[in-house]
Design an enzyme around this catalytic site. Structure first.
Site, PDB file in Angstrom:
ATOM      1  N   HIS A   1      -6.165   9.706  -1.163  1.00  0.00           N
ATOM      2  CA  HIS A   1      -7.045   9.434   0.096  1.00  0.00           C
ATOM      3  C   HIS A   1      -6.269  10.215   1.309  1.00  0.00           C
ATOM      4  O   HIS A   1      -6.916  10.168   2.397  1.00  0.00           O
ATOM      5  CB  HIS A   1      -7.577   8.322   0.041  1.00  0.00           C
ATOM      6  CG  HIS A   1      -6.169   7.014   0.492  1.00  0.00           C
ATOM      7  ND1 HIS A   1      -5.910   6.375  -0.328  1.00  0.00           N
ATOM      8  CD2 HIS A   1      -5.555   6.976   1.831  1.00  0.00           C
ATOM      9  CE1 HIS A   1      -4.850   5.598  -0.056  1.00  0.00           C
ATOM     10  NE2 HIS A   1      -4.739   5.887   1.379  1.00  0.00           N
TER      11      HIS A   1
ATOM     12  N   ASP B   1       0.863   5.008  -0.360  1.00  0.00           N
ATOM     13  CA  ASP B   1       0.267   6.077  -0.367  1.00  0.00           C
ATOM     14  C   ASP B   1       0.901   7.094  -1.081  1.00  0.00           C
ATOM     15  O   ASP B   1       2.009   7.649  -0.994  1.00  0.00           O
ATOM     16  CB  ASP B   1      -0.008   6.808   1.069  1.00  0.00           C
ATOM     17  CG  ASP B   1      -0.729   5.968   2.093  1.00  0.00           C
ATOM     18  OD1 ASP B   1      -2.035   5.893   1.837  1.00  0.00           O
ATOM     19  OD2 ASP B   1      -0.449   5.417   3.071  1.00  0.00           O
TER      20      ASP B   1
ATOM     21  N   HIS C   1       0.925  -1.019  -0.060  1.00  0.00           N
ATOM     22  CA  HIS C   1       0.003  -0.215   0.046  1.00  0.00           C
ATOM     23  C   HIS C   1       0.869   1.193  -0.026  1.00  0.00           C
ATOM     24  O   HIS C   1       1.414   1.589   0.914  1.00  0.00           O
ATOM     25  CB  HIS C   1      -0.986   0.222   1.062  1.00  0.00           C
ATOM     26  CG  HIS C   1      -1.766   1.285   1.326  1.00  0.00           C
ATOM     27  ND1 HIS C   1      -2.826   1.345   0.472  1.00  0.00           N
ATOM     28  CD2 HIS C   1      -1.840   2.299   2.044  1.00  0.00           C
ATOM     29  CE1 HIS C   1      -3.468   2.316   0.735  1.00  0.00           C
ATOM     30  NE2 HIS C   1      -2.671   3.049   1.850  1.00  0.00           N
TER      31      HIS C   1
ATOM     32  N   ASP D   1      -8.033   1.738   1.965  1.00  0.00           N
ATOM     33  CA  ASP D   1      -7.727   2.941   2.838  1.00  0.00           C
ATOM     34  C   ASP D   1      -8.335   3.958   2.641  1.00  0.00           C
ATOM     35  O   ASP D   1      -8.331   4.960   3.449  1.00  0.00           O
ATOM     36  CB  ASP D   1      -6.126   2.941   2.823  1.00  0.00           C
ATOM     37  CG  ASP D   1      -5.701   3.677   4.007  1.00  0.00           C
ATOM     38  OD1 ASP D   1      -6.283   3.696   5.040  1.00  0.00           O
ATOM     39  OD2 ASP D   1      -4.767   4.573   3.963  1.00  0.00           O
TER      40      ASP D   1
HETATM   41 ZN   LIG Z   1      -3.371   4.848   2.510  1.00  0.00          ZN
END
Ligand SMILES: [Zn+2]
Length: 1107
Positions: A619, A296, A294, A406
């Site tokens: 996000h 970001d 994951h 997420d």
């Molecule tokens: Zn995230």
């Protein structure tokens, strides 16, 4: 029968007659506790298994030589630029400190493997700079990502480097940041420390003891079984006694004892864990292990660093794919693939090869893993258009599964948009963070406002960064909430955010977990080697055959992170304005492209601007949960959108025969371009000195009424309207003092009474009704203490409501006195450092929709700490539900706290309006850039601004401008609110042409329109993505020049309409999906196409026009 035989057997069994050797029962807690000492640090570490992991290690010259070059100014130069001049590199050794925070240092490493290492099967380099790093080959190919802090430190040499004894060179690009940024003191979400340094603690050639490491993993899982299996299972006790046997057998320094211990472990983990063969049994498995990282796209580090996190992580994963035949890895976000493609072409080629083999699996279909609360409907659509088109153009196929593990809550229309973007499945996980109610399902049908469904799965291990622990595998069943319907689940494992994804340890652990399941049982069987798509395909088959899955209708409201509707408000304002701007740009550019001029539809620019806007939907960006640096980057992105967008508008306007900036020359005829699909008459602000026709009324040279569109279906132009003062005196707007400190704003529709900036009365003359309850005050600013449990920028907690304080009234002066616009200026001190200036205005009631609301234009200076400012409108309307605009529709939420599910929605997301209506009357609160709202009883409360101090210590400090309005209306919530709210955020703007050209401009702007159901909104007019004259390559073009129009039902009811095209013949018409695949051919009638939409449907049409 034979007693005599039994006796004989007893005699032969060797069971002794006498026993003088006492043996006690195993004291479980002590024997369990003892297990951890075999692999623990501390006082036993020199004597236990940890002391055996390495055979040999060397870090000294001539075997390891390092020189380094510090790159100033936080620059991140590409390989060639950074490494071109070796004279800039100075010798360093272990103990060197990299830094300060965010800086880059390039290291040139020369190694030669000592002769004595050559007897070992495995020799590797271990680098730990205590921060993130990337190994490059001598010629600049990225080879291996490193995390530091002991997390991921191994770079495996090619075999020949071990055997040839020669010098070999590689590079390490060291980034002075940890995997979670640069916070000081261990609390990752605190603002970054600009002065962090990272020590080079390891730069060693190492010959590891592979068997000792394997025993470490064997024993880890075995002792987990001894601890975590149920007490009443024989398997637990078997694992416990076996583990103790291993501890008793181990002798430090005795390699033979390590092999013996491994043999003992096989009793529980089986004999196949050293290869992928462990997965070869054909026994059914329940847990689908999916490697994942994951990343970001920004968060506790800037976007610029993410580009490097992507290459570090993905080359690492390519290495693991090469090493472990059972292993597959999945990664989302087209943007991240594009970064890799652009900046690291050799790594991209490697990824592409693994994609072809099906081992590296792209997923998600969207540009980034975006927020879904705040982006507009069209923004969500663009996420899919950009994402799916990228994946299809580079890798040949689109995605089937939408992937948002997420994101902070999920819009009710997502299932419909997924289906329209070619995806039938959705994976998320975040709702397991709810801190009030537990979400009740694991696998279910999720259903949109229009009835569209996707199959949704939320991994029961409740993480998308699982460490592949024994417990994660176990919880995949014990926490599975849909076992009545299906018992399978995804286990999404791997370190995120610079951790580089799954590790060797994760994959090795899962082999043991599977070994345990096959050898002793209890633990659910896990399997690697499949894809998320295969997992869902199985569920989908089941769903279509027997459909056992339960349903969930409407939004997946996230009961946490409610502060993200408000934090970083300037960023949110940029988003709203960019969305509105792009709509106008595409509308004008589309019409201009059919003018037969030399104008070319600027598809490349439009795509690039949408890519920037969609990147900012990420996000942690749009929600406001990133560090300050990220918002300086996003400010630049939006600046580019507005500046380049301005140029696109100018170019298109020129092609259409008008100017958007008044210049000297012939074009002096004032009008406004109406980009709304309905007629508009409004008071419009114009530049001073604008020439007007003889009858047009102008207020102070500043305001004029533009309107009077001929066609009732909208689009086109609004021109100066004749004097409203003399002919329709009632409609004028006026302001006057009623008594000391009490003022009134009044027109034909409304009369507001204002004291100290507070609305003490709002009287709706049209129906003879008071809007503000007796004794209550509208536009009451209220401030709350805002200290959530932990996640400052993210959360506002329910208890903040108890700290409500009213801001004292301000000083009022008359600002403008009609007749077109009247206003009062209210100056209010919020605290010693913070103030707000509010202009309350009411325009003349010059058109059907003008002068129907009271506007509050605000300039705010905000300097608070952990406070939340909101504005309240108590209204004399009663309903147990309020309506909030969401993407392509309405979401209703309770106005009461009956149950914990109702209470959890104490702060919700709205778009351009929130509405509280009862039978035949209601009030809407409109806004131009806000997203947080609450309706509690009959109080409508718009969230204005917060003051969290982490992860951005300066979040929202400084100057802000925003506006909102109170819009009372007759009837329930209707198209009037939808339209008024849209126009409120996009006021008519002045434009100029020549008198002679005005009619022609009008005709051009009226080229496309719809006529029909007022619930239907013509949202977007654009060119076809693959039209021959528009395509930017990458995907096959389509014949003909097409107009694409997107229409949705905003209110939840069937609607019919005609799409008209004027001035061009429609030769073919199609209903398409969001990706513009032609799905249903429509009959073309005389200049129009008839369409019908179901409630809350989003429908896209492609009309091919004659050349
Ligand atoms: Zn995230």
């Amino acid at each position: 029968m034979g007693g005599s035989n039994e006796q004989a057997e007893t005699r032969d069994s060797g069971y002794p007659k006498l026993n003088f050797t006492p043996k006690g029962a195993l004291i479980e807690n002590i024997y369990q506790d003892r297990l951890k000492y075999l692999t623990a640090g501390g006082q036993y570490s020199k004597y236990n298994l940890t002391s055996q992991y390495i055979f040999e290690s060397v870090d000294s010259d001539p075997h390891v030589k390092i020189t380094a070059r510090y790159i100033p100014d936080q620059a991140r130069p590409p390989f060639k630029e950074a490494t071109g001049d070796l004279s800039k590199f100075k010798p360093i050794k272990k103990g060197y400190k990299f830094g300060p925070s965010w800086s880059t240092t390039w290291c040139h490493v020369t190694i030669s493997v000592p002769e004595k290492f050559r007897k070992y099967d495995v020799v590797e380099f271990r680098w730990d700079s205590s921060c993130e790093a990337l190994v490059y080959s001598e010629d600049g190919d990225p080879l291996q990502g490193l995390t530091g802090g002991g997390e991921r430190t191994v770079f495996s040499f090619p075999k020949e480097w071990v055997q040839d004894g020669k010098e070999h060179i590689f590079w390490v690009e060291v980034a002075a940041n940890g995997m979670f940024g640069n916070a000081a003191g261990g609390d990752n979400i605190q603002p970054p420390d600009p002065n962090r340094y990272f020590e080079l603690v390891r730069a060693d050639i190492v010959a590891p003891n592979v068997e000792a490491y394997a025993l470490f993993i064997d024993f880890w899982l075995l002792s987990d079984a001894a601890r975590e299996f149920p007490n009443d299972s024989w398997e637990k006790h078997f694992a416990l006694t076996t583990a103790n046997e291993i501890v008793n057998t181990f002798e430090p320094g005795n390699q033979g004892s390590i092999l013996k211990c491994r043999k003992l472990a096989q009793k529980v983990i089986g004999d196949k864990v050293d290869s992928a063969d462990v997965y070869k049994s054909d026994k059914p498995f329940l847990v689908w292990g999916i490697g994942h990282c994951h990343i970001d796209s920004c968060w506790l580090w800037p976007f610029a660093e993410t580009k490097r996190k992507v290459v570090r992580s993905w080359v690492t994963q390519c290495n693991l794919i090469d090493k472990y035949p059972e292993y597959t890895f999945t990664a989302s976000s087209a943007q991240q693939y594009k970064w890799l493609e652009t900046l690291y072409p050799s790594a991209f080629e490697r990824v592409k090869d693994h994609i072809k083999e099906g081992r590296f699996q792209y997923i998600g279909g969207s540009w980034v893993e975006h927020d879904t609360n705040m982006p507009s409907g069209e923004s969500l659509t663009r996420q899919f258009i950009l994402g799916q088109r990228y994946f299809e153009s580079r890798f040949g196929k689109r995605c089937n599964t939408f992937w948002l593990p997420d994101t902070f809550g999920y819009s009710a229309q997502l299932p419909q948009l997924c289906r329209l973007a070619g995806m039938t499945r959705f994976m998320t996980q975040k709702l397991s963070w709810n801190n009030i109610n537990k979400f009740p399902h694991t696998t279910f049908n999720w259903i949109a406002l229009d009835g569209s469904q996707v199959l949704c799965h939320m991994p029961p291990a409740e993480t998308y960064t699982a460490e592949a622990h024994f417990g994660d595998v176990k919880r995949s069943v014990t926490q599975h909430k849909s076992l009545n319907d299906d018992n399978s689940s995804l286990l999404v494992f791997g370190k995120g955010d610079g951790g580089g994804g799954p590790t060797v340890e994760h994959i090795e652990k899962l082999r043991r977990a599977r070994g345990i399941a096959d050898t002793v049982g209890i633990l659910p069987r896990v399997k690697l080697g499949h894809s998320v798509d295969e997992f869902f395909a199985r569920l989908e088959k089941k769903a279509s055959e027997t459909n056992p899955f339960v349903t969930w209708y409407g939004e997946l409201y996230f009961e946490l992170h409610r502060g993200t509707y408000t934090t970083q408000s300037n960023n949110k304002k940029n988003n709203r304005q960019a969305e509105i701007f792009m709509r106008d740009i595409e509308f004008l550019a589309t019409l201009a492209s059919f003018q037969g001029s030399t104008y070319k539809y600027p598809k490349k620019d439009i795509d690039e601007l949408w890519e920037l806007i969609c990147l900012c939907h990420f996000h942690d960006c749009l929600p406001g949960s990133s560090i300050e640096m990220v918002y300086r980057e996003s400010d630049e992105y939006y600046k580019e959108v507005f500046e380049r967008g301005e140029k696109l508008v100018e170019d298109a306007s020129k092609a259409l025969g008008f100017e958007t900036k008044r210049q000297a020359g012939e074009k002096q005829e004032l009008f406004a371009v109406n980009t709304s699909p309905w007629p508009r008459t409004e008071v419009v602000k114009i530049p001073e000195g604008t020439a007007l026709g003889p009858n047009a009324r102008c207020q102070d040279g500043k305001y004029v009424v533009l309107g009077g569109d001929s066609r009732q279906c909208g689009f086109g132009i609004s021109v100066p309207v004749v004097d409203v003062h003399s002919s329709e005196v009632q409609k004028i707007s006026k302001v006057y003092q009623v008594s000391e400190g009490v003022y009134a704003l009044e027109n034909d529709n409304l009369k507001a009474q204002i004291e100290g900036g507070l609305i003490t009365s709002l009287y709706d003359k049209r129906v003879g009704r008071e809007v503000i309850p007796k004794g209550k005050k509208g536009n009451q600013l209220v401030i709350f203490d805002d200290k959530p449990l932990y996640w400052q920028a993210w959360d506002v907690e329910v208890y903040h409501l108890e700290t409500r304080k009213e801001i004292a009234p301000g000083k009022v002066t008359i600002l403008e006195e009609g007749p077109l616009l009247s206003s009062l200026l209210v100056e209010t001190q919020i605290s010693e450092k913070s103030w707000i200036k509010t202009t309350i205005s009411l325009s003349a009631a010059v058109g059907p929709d003008a002068g129907t609301y009271l506007t509050f234009d605000n300039e705010l200076e905000w300097r608070e700490t952990m406070k939340f400012l909101k504005v309240e409108f108590p209204v004399d309307v009663y309903n147990t539900e309020a309506s909030y605009e969401t993407q392509y529709g309405i979401t209703k939420r309770p106005t009461h706290f009956n149950t914990t599910w109702d209470m959890a929605k104490f702060e919700v997301c709205c778009h351009k309006f929130a509405d509280l209506s009862e039978h035949n009357y209601g009030v809407s609160i409109l806004n131009d850039c806000k997203y947080g709202f609450a309706t509690q009883g009959n109080i409508m409360r718009l969230s204005l601004i917060r003051a969290p101090k982490a992860p951005d210590a300066n979040a929202d400090m400084g100057r802000h401008t925003f506006k909102y309005a109170i819009y009372p209306h007759t009837g329930g919530l209707s198209h009037q609110t939808v339209r008024t709210a849209r126009d409120f955020g996009n006021p008519l703007k002045a434009a100029w042409t020549t008198k002679e050209e005005l009619e022609a401009v009008k005709a051009k702007l009226e080229m496309v329109s719809i006529e029909g159901g007022s619930n239907l909104i013509l949202d977007v007019v654009k060119r076809g993505e693959d039209d021959e004259d528009v395509s930017t390559g990458g995907l096959p073009t389509k014949k003909g020049r097409g107009v694409v129009v997107r229409i949705y039902d905003a209110l939840g009811g069937k609607g019919k309409a005609k799409i008209h095209v004027r001035g061009k013949k429609v030769v073919k018409a199609w209903k398409t999906n969001l990706l513009e695949d032609e799905e249903e051919e429509l009959e073309v009638q005389d200049g129009f196409v008839s369409v019908e939409l179901r409630g809350f449907e989003v429908a896209t049409y492609r009309l091919v026009l004659e050349d």
